[in-house]
Scaffold this motif. Structure first.
Motif, mmCIF file in Angstrom:
data_model
loop_
_atom_site.group_PDB
_atom_site.id
_atom_site.type_symbol
_atom_site.label_atom_id
_atom_site.label_comp_id
_atom_site.label_asym_id
_atom_site.label_seq_id
_atom_site.Cartn_x
_atom_site.Cartn_y
_atom_site.Cartn_z
ATOM 1 N N GLY B 36 -16.179 31.990 101.584
ATOM 2 C CA GLY B 36 -17.376 31.157 101.499
ATOM 3 C C GLY B 36 -18.531 31.772 102.284
ATOM 4 O O GLY B 36 -19.635 31.231 102.317
ATOM 5 N N ASN B 37 -18.262 32.907 102.904
ATOM 6 C CA ASN B 37 -19.239 33.535 103.771
ATOM 7 C C ASN B 37 -19.933 34.678 103.034
ATOM 8 O O ASN B 37 -19.327 35.688 102.701
ATOM 9 N N ALA B 38 -21.235 34.500 102.762
ATOM 10 C CA ALA B 38 -21.967 35.489 101.969
ATOM 11 C C ALA B 38 -21.990 36.847 102.660
ATOM 12 O O ALA B 38 -21.983 37.884 102.005
ATOM 13 N N ARG B 39 -21.994 36.850 104.007
ATOM 14 C CA ARG B 39 -22.023 38.136 104.720
ATOM 15 C C ARG B 39 -20.752 38.925 104.438
ATOM 16 O O ARG B 39 -20.780 40.129 104.218
ATOM 17 N N LYS B 40 -19.646 38.184 104.453
ATOM 18 C CA LYS B 40 -18.357 38.847 104.215
ATOM 19 C C LYS B 40 -18.312 39.395 102.799
ATOM 20 O O LYS B 40 -17.868 40.524 102.573
ATOM 21 N N LEU B 41 -18.812 38.589 101.844
ATOM 22 C CA LEU B 41 -18.780 39.028 100.455
ATOM 23 C C LEU B 41 -19.706 40.210 100.225
ATOM 24 O O LEU B 41 -19.369 41.148 99.501
ATOM 25 N N ALA B 42 -20.899 40.151 100.867
ATOM 26 C CA ALA B 42 -21.852 41.247 100.680
ATOM 27 C C ALA B 42 -21.314 42.537 101.279
ATOM 28 O O ALA B 42 -21.674 43.635 100.839
ATOM 29 N N GLY B 43 -20.412 42.406 102.266
ATOM 30 C CA GLY B 43 -19.829 43.583 102.906
ATOM 31 C C GLY B 43 -19.137 44.480 101.897
ATOM 32 O O GLY B 43 -19.024 45.693 102.088
ATOM 33 N N GLN B 44 -18.695 43.886 100.795
ATOM 34 C CA GLN B 44 -18.035 44.645 99.749
ATOM 35 C C GLN B 44 -18.937 45.744 99.197
ATOM 36 O O GLN B 44 -18.476 46.843 98.902
ATOM 37 N N PHE B 45 -20.225 45.420 99.096
ATOM 38 C CA PHE B 45 -21.135 46.388 98.482
ATOM 39 C C PHE B 45 -21.552 47.478 99.462
ATOM 40 O O PHE B 45 -22.205 48.440 99.088
ATOM 41 N N TYR B 46 -21.197 47.286 100.744
ATOM 42 C CA TYR B 46 -21.464 48.322 101.750
ATOM 43 C C TYR B 46 -20.172 48.991 102.193
ATOM 44 O O TYR B 46 -20.154 49.747 103.148
ATOM 45 N N PHE B 47 -19.069 48.642 101.507
ATOM 46 C CA PHE B 47 -17.736 49.180 101.805
ATOM 47 C C PHE B 47 -17.260 48.860 103.225
ATOM 48 O O PHE B 47 -16.371 49.517 103.739
ATOM 49 N N THR B 48 -17.880 47.857 103.866
ATOM 50 C CA THR B 48 -17.426 47.529 105.217
ATOM 51 C C THR B 48 -16.329 46.472 105.186
ATOM 52 O O THR B 48 -15.558 46.343 106.121
ATOM 53 N N ASP B 49 -16.288 45.672 104.118
ATOM 54 C CA ASP B 49 -15.303 44.594 104.027
ATOM 55 C C ASP B 49 -14.941 44.410 102.555
ATOM 56 O O ASP B 49 -15.718 43.860 101.784
ATOM 57 N N LEU B 50 -13.793 44.910 102.174
ATOM 58 C CA LEU B 50 -13.417 44.846 100.755
ATOM 59 C C LEU B 50 -12.439 43.696 100.493
ATOM 60 O O LEU B 50 -11.590 43.782 99.610
ATOM 61 N N SER B 51 -12.604 42.609 101.291
ATOM 62 C CA SER B 51 -11.690 41.459 101.144
ATOM 63 C C SER B 51 -11.689 40.917 99.723
ATOM 64 O O SER B 51 -10.643 40.543 99.193
ATOM 65 N N VAL B 52 -12.892 40.842 99.102
ATOM 66 C CA VAL B 52 -12.971 40.258 97.758
ATOM 67 C C VAL B 52 -12.132 41.063 96.783
ATOM 68 O O VAL B 52 -11.330 40.525 96.020
ATOM 69 N N LEU B 53 -12.306 42.377 96.849
ATOM 70 C CA LEU B 53 -11.546 43.258 95.961
ATOM 71 C C LEU B 53 -10.050 43.056 96.177
ATOM 72 O O LEU B 53 -9.285 42.888 95.228
ATOM 73 N N LYS B 54 -9.650 43.051 97.436
ATOM 74 C CA LYS B 54 -8.225 42.934 97.736
ATOM 75 C C LYS B 54 -7.697 41.558 97.315
ATOM 76 O O LYS B 54 -6.613 41.452 96.745
ATOM 77 N N LEU B 55 -8.504 40.529 97.581
ATOM 78 C CA LEU B 55 -8.069 39.170 97.234
ATOM 79 C C LEU B 55 -7.940 39.010 95.726
ATOM 80 O O LEU B 55 -6.925 38.513 95.227
ATOM 81 N N MET B 56 -8.970 39.454 94.976
ATOM 82 C CA MET B 56 -8.929 39.288 93.530
ATOM 83 C C MET B 56 -7.801 40.104 92.910
ATOM 84 O O MET B 56 -7.081 39.637 92.036
ATOM 85 N N PHE B 57 -7.647 41.324 93.394
ATOM 86 C CA PHE B 57 -6.588 42.177 92.839
ATOM 87 C C PHE B 57 -5.204 41.608 93.173
ATOM 88 O O PHE B 57 -4.283 41.662 92.362
ATOM 89 N N SER B 58 -5.080 41.036 94.392
ATOM 90 C CA SER B 58 -3.797 40.396 94.750
ATOM 91 C C SER B 58 -3.503 39.236 93.815
ATOM 92 O O SER B 58 -2.368 39.048 93.373
ATOM 93 N N ALA B 59 -4.558 38.458 93.519
ATOM 94 C CA ALA B 59 -4.376 37.296 92.639
ATOM 95 C C ALA B 59 -3.972 37.759 91.244
ATOM 96 O O ALA B 59 -3.071 37.181 90.615
ATOM 97 N N ILE B 60 -4.637 38.821 90.763
ATOM 98 C CA ILE B 60 -4.303 39.356 89.434
ATOM 99 C C ILE B 60 -2.848 39.825 89.412
ATOM 100 O O ILE B 60 -2.088 39.522 88.491
ATOM 101 N N LEU B 61 -2.468 40.532 90.471
ATOM 102 C CA LEU B 61 -1.102 41.060 90.560
ATOM 103 C C LEU B 61 -0.072 39.930 90.560
ATOM 104 O O LEU B 61 0.925 39.972 89.833
ATOM 105 N N THR B 62 -0.344 38.912 91.379
ATOM 106 C CA THR B 62 0.581 37.779 91.486
ATOM 107 C C THR B 62 0.726 37.086 90.137
ATOM 108 O O THR B 62 1.844 36.820 89.670
ATOM 109 N N ALA B 63 -0.432 36.812 89.506
ATOM 110 C CA ALA B 63 -0.395 36.100 88.221
ATOM 111 C C ALA B 63 0.292 36.955 87.160
ATOM 112 O O ALA B 63 1.107 36.452 86.379
ATOM 113 N N MET B 64 -0.020 38.253 87.157
ATOM 114 C CA MET B 64 0.542 39.140 86.135
ATOM 115 C C MET B 64 2.058 39.223 86.252
ATOM 116 O O MET B 64 2.780 39.057 85.267
#
Lengths: 210, 202
Positions: B36-64
């Motif tokens: 819910g934190n825009a700073r954390k999400l924006a970090g993805q585009f600066y490669f400082t915090d790739l939580s979104v990528l990891k979270l979404m990919f984990s969810a895809i993996l789990t569901a798949m």
């Protein structure tokens, strides 16, 4: 970052290993859906086909529908758009793939039809392989239905009783019987299309599929 | 046998109750993951915090993996799972528009609701923007419908596109995910050091 990071390398490693195992096994398993298998009594099926107990004529089917035969389930295995355009009254559309796995009703009498008769005959075999005893297909498919039920052609010298019964059946389904002077080439059993209405209907059916 | 709703185990009412519960759980875990934190999400585009990528990919993996093995166990009818249709060109353009909005606002539709629910004003602003976008898209649709309906591929899945079996695709995606996770962590470690507010470069 301000958010607290609670990480457990152990849990992460465990999950990663579990994912690798599940993924590797999946690659080995290939497909998740296991094939639905059935067995057939080949001798029995050959006999049924030989005795012509595997199919019904359009008139027989029409009579069953009109008389409300108990447990009758008419299945149309053509495409959705074809079904929407025209189908036998009371029929349900069931794609061929669904035939292989749909839940079966042991009390039902299944009648399958397709545009011609081939797909229905193949679906008939699938249902027999699944152990269904009371299953028939419409021999001439929808063409036969259109020719024999919706637009039948009866010769003028046919017995009055036969003419009356065909006319009544045709009227029940909203079709139109035609009385002609000459008997049809195929003796009226599986006649070629003649009346303009039938020819038009069949042309439309043919154009849709093929 | 699942899916319960498709096979008539759940009525309409029950399916709504389940949807509300799942939606709340989804939002709860997104918030707990800091999404819910825009700073954390924006970090993805600066490669400082790739939580979104990891979270979404984990969810895809789990569901798949879940879908694959539940189907394999005969507990799920995969053919009853809705597969959104593919429209190649319009979805690429849509993805770019989405990405611009994501990078600018720092939130995606789901996380903007999470941010709004926890009282963040940028979350509310993004929801308002999303609704305006929905309205504009709806009004403009007749004008862009030719493009929006172009390059249709139907319900197109990776096994079909690649000509591989489901299981092999699952195996490849698991391997790819683990590689991406390792790469993401490496990037985070190496991008963090120079990532001071003053010297961030895009």
């Amino acid at each position: 970052m301000t958010a607290r990071e609670i990480r457990s390398p152990r849990v992460e490693r465990g999950l990663a290993i579990a994912a690798v195992i599940a993924g590797a096994l999946a690659a080995v398993a290939g497909t998740p859906t296991r094939p639905a298998r059935g067995t057939v009594n080949v001798t029995e099926l050959a006999r049924v086909v030989e005795q012509e107990e595997d199919h019904v004529t359009a008139v027989e089917l029409a009579t069953w529908i009109r008389d409300g035969k108990a447990g009758l389930r008419v299945l149309d295995i053509r495409s959705d758009s074809e079904f929407v355009e025209f189908h036998v009254p009371g029929a349900a559309r069931v794609p061929l793939a669904e035939i292989a796995r749909m839940p079966l009703d042991s009390a039902a009498t299944y009648v399958l039809y397709s545009e011609g008769g081939t797909h229905a005959a193949q679906a008939w075999f699938l249902l027999r392989a699944r152990g269904v005893e009371r299953v028939y297909f419409l021999r001439g498919g929808l063409y036969e239905w259109l020719e024999q039920v919706m637009n039948p052609r009866v010769t003028a010298n046919a017995p009055q009783a036969e003419r009356d019964s065909i006319r009544a059946l045709t009227l029940w389904f909203g079709g139109k019987m035609e009385i002609v002077d000459t008997p049809s080439v195929l003796d009226g059993k599986l006649a070629l299309p003649h009346s303009v209405g039938t020819r038009e209907a069949i042309r439309k059916v043919r154009r849709r599929a093929c | 046998m699942a899916p319960f709703y498709e096979l008539g185990r759940f009525g309409d009412g029950m399916s709504l109750v389940v949807a509300v519960l799942l939606g709340i759980a989804f939002g709860w875990f997104l918030e707990r993951g800091g999404m819910g934190n825009a700073r954390k999400l924006a970090g993805q585009f600066y490669f400082t915090d790739l939580s979104v990528l990891k979270l979404m990919f984990s969810a895809i993996l789990t569901a798949m993996l879940g879908l694959f093995w539940l189907t394999w166990a005969g507990l799920l009818d995969l053919s009853r799972i809705y597969v959104p249709e593919t429209f190649l060109a319009p979805q690429i353009v849509g993805g770019l528009v989405f990405g611009v909005g994501f990078a600018t606002g720092g939130l995606c539709p789901g996380t903007s609701c999470v941010a709004a629910a926890t009282g963040r004003k940028d979350g509310w602003a993004l929801i308002a923007g999303m609704l305006v976008g929905v309205f504009v898209f709806g009004e403009a649709f007749p004008a862009i419908s030719v493009f929006a309906d172009s390059t249709a591929r139907g319900a197109w899945t990776l096994p079909q596109a690649l000509g591989l079996s489901y299981g092999v695709v699952v195996g490849i995606i698991v391997a790819a995910a683990l590689g991406v996770f390792a790469g993401a962590e490496w990037l985070e470690r190496h991008a963090e050091r120079p990532a001071q507010p003053t010297d961030v470069t895009v």
